[in-house]
Structure formats: C-alpha cells, structure tokens
Enzyme design. Structure first.
Site, mmCIF file in Angstrom:
data_model
loop_
_atom_site.group_PDB
_atom_site.id
_atom_site.type_symbol
_atom_site.label_atom_id
_atom_site.label_comp_id
_atom_site.label_asym_id
_atom_site.label_seq_id
_atom_site.Cartn_x
_atom_site.Cartn_y
_atom_site.Cartn_z
ATOM 1 N N HIS A 51 -1.625 70.473 58.950
ATOM 2 C CA HIS A 51 -0.406 69.832 59.416
ATOM 3 C C HIS A 51 0.047 70.571 60.682
ATOM 4 O O HIS A 51 0.868 71.483 60.606
ATOM 5 C CB HIS A 51 0.677 69.898 58.350
ATOM 6 C CG HIS A 51 1.863 69.030 58.641
ATOM 7 N ND1 HIS A 51 2.594 68.404 57.644
ATOM 8 C CD2 HIS A 51 2.469 68.677 59.802
ATOM 9 C CE1 HIS A 51 3.573 67.718 58.188
ATOM 10 N NE2 HIS A 51 3.521 67.855 59.490
ATOM 11 N N GLU A 82 -2.268 65.757 59.117
ATOM 12 C CA GLU A 82 -0.929 65.262 58.799
ATOM 13 C C GLU A 82 -0.002 65.520 59.978
ATOM 14 O O GLU A 82 -0.184 66.465 60.741
ATOM 15 C CB GLU A 82 -0.365 65.998 57.587
ATOM 16 C CG GLU A 82 -1.192 65.873 56.348
ATOM 17 C CD GLU A 82 -0.582 66.618 55.199
ATOM 18 O OE1 GLU A 82 0.012 67.685 55.398
ATOM 19 O OE2 GLU A 82 -0.700 66.113 54.069
ATOM 20 N N HIS A 203 2.174 67.903 47.630
ATOM 21 C CA HIS A 203 3.334 68.767 47.849
ATOM 22 C C HIS A 203 3.762 69.457 46.561
ATOM 23 O O HIS A 203 4.178 68.839 45.600
ATOM 24 C CB HIS A 203 4.530 68.079 48.509
ATOM 25 C CG HIS A 203 5.391 69.082 49.244
ATOM 26 N ND1 HIS A 203 5.289 69.339 50.599
ATOM 27 C CD2 HIS A 203 6.335 69.917 48.770
ATOM 28 C CE1 HIS A 203 6.156 70.278 50.930
ATOM 29 N NE2 HIS A 203 6.802 70.657 49.834
#
Ligand code: DXP
Ligand SMILES: NCC(=O)COP(=O)(O)O
Length: 255
Positions: A51, A82, A203
């Site tokens: 990310h 991401e 997550h």
C-alpha cells in the site's frame, strides 16, 4: 454474469508495509522489503500486497518496482497494489500492471485504512478508473464495508471483486457480539457473489481470528494480511509465520 468459482483454497497475500516502516527508521536498507516478500513467497504465500501511501511512510516507489521485478520469477503468484485511485495508485498501476489493484478510499495522511467506499458519492468518478485498469489487464477490487446493499453498485461500476474491511470483525472476535458481526460479513459476501463479484478480505486479520472468519464467510478468494503477519514473523521468522497462516486457511478448507 457467472459468479466467480469458489476457491479450492483462499489465497494468502502477504502485505509487507510494516517491513518498510521498520526499514525507513534508518538509512541502512534493512530489513529488506524485497527479501521479506521473497521469503513469504518461498513459504507459500500466493502473492504480495503493498500500500504505497502518498506520504511514503512505509512502502516507497522503489519497493513497488523491486517487488514487481521479483514476482516476474514467480509465475502464478500475484501482486496486489492498494491505494486511493484519486491520489497516487494509478501511477503505479500504469507503471507495473499488477494482477490486482485494490481501490481504498483513504485520505493522504490517514493513520490506517478504516472504512470502505461510499459509492453513492464516488461511483461516477471510480468507473473510468476501473475501466482503465481493465484496459491495462489489471483486476480491480474495491475496499468495502460489510454492507450487502452496496454490492450491486460495486458490480455496476465494473469492479471484479470487493475486499471486505474486516476490522469490525477483528474487534468483535472472541466477544459476545461476534456472531452478529460475522453474520453481516456472511450476508455481504453472499450479496457480492450474487452480484457476480469475487470476495477478498483484509485488515486486522490474524492467526487467532482467521479460521473463524473463513468458516463463516463463504468463498473468500484472497485474504491480504500484513500487520499481524509481520508481527508474528518478528517472533517466528517469515517462513514459520506464513506457514502458520496457511495452516489456518487449510484448517477450514480441508475439513
Ligand atoms: C487497506 C488495508 O486495510 C490495508 O491493506 C492497508 O494496507 C493498511 O495500511 P497500513 O499498513 O498503512 O496500516
Ligand atoms: N488489505 C488488508 C491488508 O493488506 C493488510 O491489512 P493488515 O493485516 O495490515 O491490517
């Protein structure tokens, strides 16, 4: 639209953000992010997730390019990048054409990802970016809260998958409200699949809560796990940590 086939095994994508976070606290280049990715792949991870946030607090552009190069030697393993497609994500998608781009509605300085897309507000702006990813041969997953009613709109703008934001489940795990929270994720996954979407999840998943989630939520194609996996790797090493997570996944699928 035929719904995606249910997986023989949920794929584990190792998120290496937190290796980069530690690396960035000195100018020594260690711990190596690319070596972490390689060791996770060698241990059996189906792919690598990064990310690259706009503030480069952890994953930097060089990490993205080096991992893309690494994965050339691992046919069949996937690169999942991401980010917010309204910020810097699309530059990376255009440059390295990962197997998957996960659109996340984070603000530039956000502490961590903590919510999914509001498609009523953003679908019109997202649709052309989804189309651009498809033109580049990149699958698109939308980071979404576990809301069954939102899934048709996700499919309507062209997404291939949704990634269910699992922090609310992780926070409820082992507490009295766990069944009700899990039921919401089960309903959201089924609504996504009924709409023709694949289902990813991520997550705050960890070795304790992962199997319960996969047992309750049908057909999860991929879990992307970083924070807890890297914390475990600090204690166990990358190989043992990744293999522990694969055992959690197999405990569900090999029943
Ligand atoms: C989208 C998501 O839930 C995570 O993949 C994200 O990468 C977490 O970001 P941090 O590692 O910066 O907390
Ligand atoms: N998409 C979730 C991810 O890649 C890692 O999230 P976390 O395990 O670091 O919370």
């Amino acid at each position: 639209m035929t719904p995606p086939a249910f997986p023989a095994r949920t794929a584990l994508s190792a998120n290496v953000n937190k290796v980069a976070l530690l690396r960035n606290t000195r100018h020594l280049g260690i711990p190596s992010v690319t070596r972490a990715a390689a060791l996770c792949l060698q241990a059996g991870a189906a792919g690598i997730t990064v990310h690259p946030r706009p503030d480069a607090r952890h994953i930097r552009a060089d990490d993205v390019y080096e991992i893309a190069d690494l994965l050339q030697a691992w046919p069949g393993r996937e690169f999942n990048i991401e980010g917010n497609p309204f910020h810097n994500l699309m530059d990376f998608v255009r440059a390295v054409r990962p197997q998957q781009a996960t659109f996340v509605p984070d603000g530039e300085g956000q502490f961590t990802s903590d919510h999914g897309w509001n498609l009523a507000a953003d679908a019109a702006r997202l649709a052309p970016l989804v189309a651009e990813c498809h033109a580049l041969g990149v699958r698109v997953s939308l980071f979404m809260d576990a809301d069954p009613d939102a899934m048709p709109a996700a499919r309507a703008l062209g997404a291939d998958r949704v990634e269910l934001y699992t922090e609310p489940y992780a926070a409820a795990w082992g507490r009295p409200g766990q069944p009700e929270v899990l039921a919401r994720f089960t309903a959201a996954a089924r609504a996504a699949q009924d709409s023709g979407l694949g289902v990813n999840a991520g997550h705050d998943l960890n070795r304790d809560n992962l199997a319960d989630f996969l047992r309750a939520v049908p057909g999860v194609l991929e879990v992307s796990i970083g924070h807890a996996l890297i914390a475990d790797a600090l204690e166990l090493g990358y190989e043992a940590a990744v293999k522990d997570y694969l055992r959690c996944i197999d405990a569900v699928h090999l029943l």
